[in-house]
Design a protein around this motif. Structure first.
Motif, PDB file in Angstrom:
ATOM      1  N   SER A  32      88.719  36.460  45.364  1.00  0.00           N
ATOM      2  CA  SER A  32      88.122  35.660  46.436  1.00  0.00           C
ATOM      3  C   SER A  32      88.292  34.171  46.158  1.00  0.00           C
ATOM      4  N   LYS A  33      88.684  33.447  47.183  1.00  0.00           N
ATOM      5  CA  LYS A  33      88.847  31.995  47.062  1.00  0.00           C
ATOM      6  C   LYS A  33      87.534  31.260  47.341  1.00  0.00           C
ATOM      7  N   ALA A  34      86.563  31.960  47.932  1.00  0.00           N
ATOM      8  CA  ALA A  34      85.312  31.314  48.333  1.00  0.00           C
ATOM      9  C   ALA A  34      84.197  31.476  47.313  1.00  0.00           C
ATOM     10  N   ASN A  64      90.069  39.277  50.925  1.00  0.00           N
ATOM     11  CA  ASN A  64      90.260  38.500  52.151  1.00  0.00           C
ATOM     12  C   ASN A  64      89.103  38.711  53.125  1.00  0.00           C
ATOM     13  N   ASP A  77      86.061  36.798  51.866  1.00  0.00           N
ATOM     14  CA  ASP A  77      86.200  35.381  52.210  1.00  0.00           C
ATOM     15  C   ASP A  77      85.930  35.136  53.689  1.00  0.00           C
ATOM     16  N   ARG A  78      86.377  36.050  54.529  1.00  0.00           N
ATOM     17  CA  ARG A  78      86.142  35.863  55.966  1.00  0.00           C
ATOM     18  C   ARG A  78      84.654  35.871  56.289  1.00  0.00           C
ATOM     19  N   ILE A  87      83.127  32.592  55.039  1.00  0.00           N
ATOM     20  CA  ILE A  87      83.524  31.473  55.911  1.00  0.00           C
ATOM     21  C   ILE A  87      82.717  31.496  57.210  1.00  0.00           C
ATOM     22  N   ASP A  88      82.553  32.690  57.789  1.00  0.00           N
ATOM     23  CA  ASP A  88      81.770  32.780  59.028  1.00  0.00           C
ATOM     24  C   ASP A  88      80.296  32.453  58.782  1.00  0.00           C
ATOM     25  N   LEU A 144      79.151  30.313  56.578  1.00  0.00           N
ATOM     26  CA  LEU A 144      79.060  28.854  56.456  1.00  0.00           C
ATOM     27  C   LEU A 144      79.256  28.176  57.809  1.00  0.00           C
ATOM     28  N   LYS A 145      80.150  28.711  58.616  1.00  0.00           N
ATOM     29  CA  LYS A 145      80.459  28.113  59.918  1.00  0.00           C
ATOM     30  C   LYS A 145      79.319  28.314  60.913  1.00  0.00           C
TER      31      LYS A 145
END
Length: 237
Positions: free
Chosen positions: A39-41, A106, A109-110, A113-114, A116-117
């Motif tokens: 994971s990149k997050a 992936n 991470d999605r 990201i959601d 945080l968004k």
């Protein structure tokens, strides 16, 4: 700090010791941690297990592989999550379960990201299912976890960690473009393990970080594999 906490224990009722069952000479928890770490997050990945002596085996594995861990109450998994998150100074927690050895980083991470968004307190891909079971990812704030820990009283809330959060905080559900909710890639029974063993044995040697789509394609080419665990019913919670 975004912390992934993978809950794992040896005392599964339907498949005892499942998290350390080997495939290609590696326990399934090894595959999961390897994939989650991509994971990149995420900032850190830890294991949260119980104080039960049965779970000493998980601790031995963690120590042998330099994986940070926390031990807490076996029944009060919510409390275990809270204390683990506090010990590792998390601001955001990603809840994963240790029986999902082919989870796709992936997708983790999605969901992060959601989360945080959207700015909600809780985000997951499980409220309305569109991902395979075994890709389950829940993300929530430390504030929500802390409040849940101090306010939640029912055994169900304490055991399953997030029901109280979902019922008392703002939520967001992540949907996949294609509905893959008919796939079952978690390990709860011997049939589940047989299917996961086939997938890993076929894909891992040439592509250790195979994706959800790679597994979907493999099963499309081997539709009879879907029959292996088609009758397994998910336990409540």
């Amino acid at each position: 700090m975004i912390l992934a906490i993978i809950q794992a224990r040896m005392g599964s009722t339907r498949l005892p010791g499942k998290v350390l069952k080997p495939i290609l000479d590696k326990p399934i928890i090894d595959y999961q941690v390897e994939r989650v770490k991509q994971s990149k997050a995420l900032d850190q990945v830890i294991i949260a297990t119980s104080n039960n002596v049965k779970d000493d085996a998980i601790i031995y594995w963690c120590e042998a592989n330099s994986i940070p861990y926390y031990r807490g109450d076996e029944a009060d998994v919510l409390g275990r999550y809270y204390e683990a998150a506090k010990q590792f100074s998390a601001s955001t927690i990603v809840r994963l379960t240790g029986d999902c050895p082919i989870i796709d980083s992936n997708i983790i991470d999605r969901v992060i990201i959601d989360y945080l968004k959207e700015g909600t307190s809780y985000c997951s891909n499980t409220i309305k299912r569109s991902f395979p079971r075994g890709m389950d990812t829940e993300v929530f704030s430390m504030d929500a976890l802390e409040r849940a820990n101090f306010e939640a009283e029912s055994p169900l809330d304490r055991e399953h960690v997030t029901p109280y959060i979902r019922n008392h905080f703002s939520t967001f559900n992540v949907l996949n473009n294609t509905d893959y909710s008919n796939y079952r890639w978690t390990v709860d029974t011997k049939e589940d393990f047989q299917l996961i063993k086939k997938i890993i044995t076929e894909l891992y040697p040439s592509n250790p970080l195979f994706t959800m789509e790679d597994a979907v394609k493999l099963l499309a080419n081997n539709p009879d594999w879907m029959l292996i665990n088609k009758d397994v019913k998910q336990k409540d919670g």
